[in-house]
Write an enzyme that holds these catalytic residues in place. Structure first.
Site, mmCIF file in Angstrom:
data_model
loop_
_atom_site.group_PDB
_atom_site.id
_atom_site.type_symbol
_atom_site.label_atom_id
_atom_site.label_comp_id
_atom_site.label_asym_id
_atom_site.label_seq_id
_atom_site.Cartn_x
_atom_site.Cartn_y
_atom_site.Cartn_z
ATOM 1 N N LYS A 1 8.427 2.660 -5.982
ATOM 2 C CA LYS A 1 7.537 1.538 -6.315
ATOM 3 C C LYS A 1 6.469 2.042 -7.274
ATOM 4 C CE LYS A 1 6.099 -2.116 -3.219
ATOM 5 N NZ LYS A 1 5.396 -2.360 -1.980
HETATM 6 C C1 E4P Z 1 5.005 -5.669 -1.453
HETATM 7 O O1 E4P Z 1 5.872 -4.889 -1.765
HETATM 8 C C2 E4P Z 1 3.696 -5.320 -0.855
HETATM 9 O O2 E4P Z 1 3.862 -4.232 0.021
HETATM 10 C C3 E4P Z 1 3.102 -6.421 -0.024
HETATM 11 O O3 E4P Z 1 3.900 -7.563 -0.001
HETATM 12 C C4 E4P Z 1 1.653 -6.630 -0.203
HETATM 13 O O4 E4P Z 1 1.251 -7.706 0.590
HETATM 14 P P1 E4P Z 1 -0.270 -8.021 0.985
HETATM 15 O O5 E4P Z 1 -0.899 -8.799 -0.109
HETATM 16 O O6 E4P Z 1 -0.161 -8.804 2.257
HETATM 17 O O7 E4P Z 1 -0.931 -6.672 1.195
#
Ligand code: E4P
Length: 217
Positions: free
Chosen positions: A84
């Site tokens: 990522k």
């Molecule tokens: C996606 O890959 C992220 O880990 C995640 O969806 C972030 O979500 P949040 O805005 O609830 O932290």
């Protein structure tokens, strides 16, 4: 639409895996920290032993060369690992190198159509528009998911769209309707999706009706 679980909690992942509806996992540094561990590699390896699908692990580096070095290391942990990388110009440069090496990348912290287009052109396997965080600032997160999905289909871009930052079951329904390839959801939302008050009361009524007749016989 496929479902990924957005967590680093092993217990939750084990339970979700048993339900047979989850085909991948996404994590981020905050989710790993929430589990009280700084050992990202051990957590990812344990997740890989539970789920046989794409497992996103995020790099912490900010500069192009260090992103590339860290991403190569992270992707060597398991063939299922997807790296990522946040969308920045350094991130894009890194993605264009890594994608040519066959390393799968999930472009994260995506908040605009332009960022998604750049990620796809650089060779990202997935882009993750953050729906909930856009909604939080009065924007329409799901509209962005729809726009990206349409753009990728119109121009035959193979990058898949992961609706991320999902906050509730309605987000999940909207992501499916608008054409997202994947929604990555918190464990709590997964559990909510399976529930309905009429199912609960229906089971109680069936059991009570049957018990009443059984007593008579
Ligand atoms: C996606 O890959 C992220 O880990 C995640 O969806 C972030 O979500 P949040 O805005 O609830 O932290």
């Amino acid at each position: 639409m496929r479902l990924f679980l957005d967590t680093a909690n092993i217990e939750h992942i084990r339970h979700a895996a048993k339900l047979g509806v989850i085909s991948g996992i996404t994590t981020n540094p905050s989710l790993v920290a929430k589990e009280g561990s700084a050992d990202y590699k051990s957590i990812i390896l344990e997740i890989c032993s539970i789920i046989d699908g794409p497992i996103s692990a995020e790099v912490l580096s900010q500069e192009t060369n260090s992103i590339i070095v860290e991403a190569r290391e992270v992707s060597s942990w398991s063939p299922n690992v997807v790296v990522k990388i946040p969308i920045t110009s350094q991130g894009l440069e890194a993605i264009s190198v890594l994608s040519k090496e066959g390393i799968k990348v999930n472009l994260t912290l995506c908040f605009s159509l332009n960022q998604a287009l750049l990620g796809a052109l650089a060779g990202a396997t997935y882009v993750s528009p953050f729906v909930g965080r856009l909604d939080d600032i009065g924007d329409d997160g799901m509209q962005l998911v729809g726009d990206i999905t349409k753009l990728f289909r119109d121009y035959d871009l193979p990058t898949e769209v992961i609706a991320a930052s999902i906050r509730h079951p309605l987000h999940c329904i909207a992501a499916a309707k608008i054409g997202a390839d994947i929604a990555t959801i918190p464990y709590k939302v997964l559990m909510q999706m399976a529930e309905h008050p009429l199912t609960t009361s229906g089971i109680t009524r069936f059991l009570n009706d049957f018990a009443a007749v059984s007593k008579k016989i």
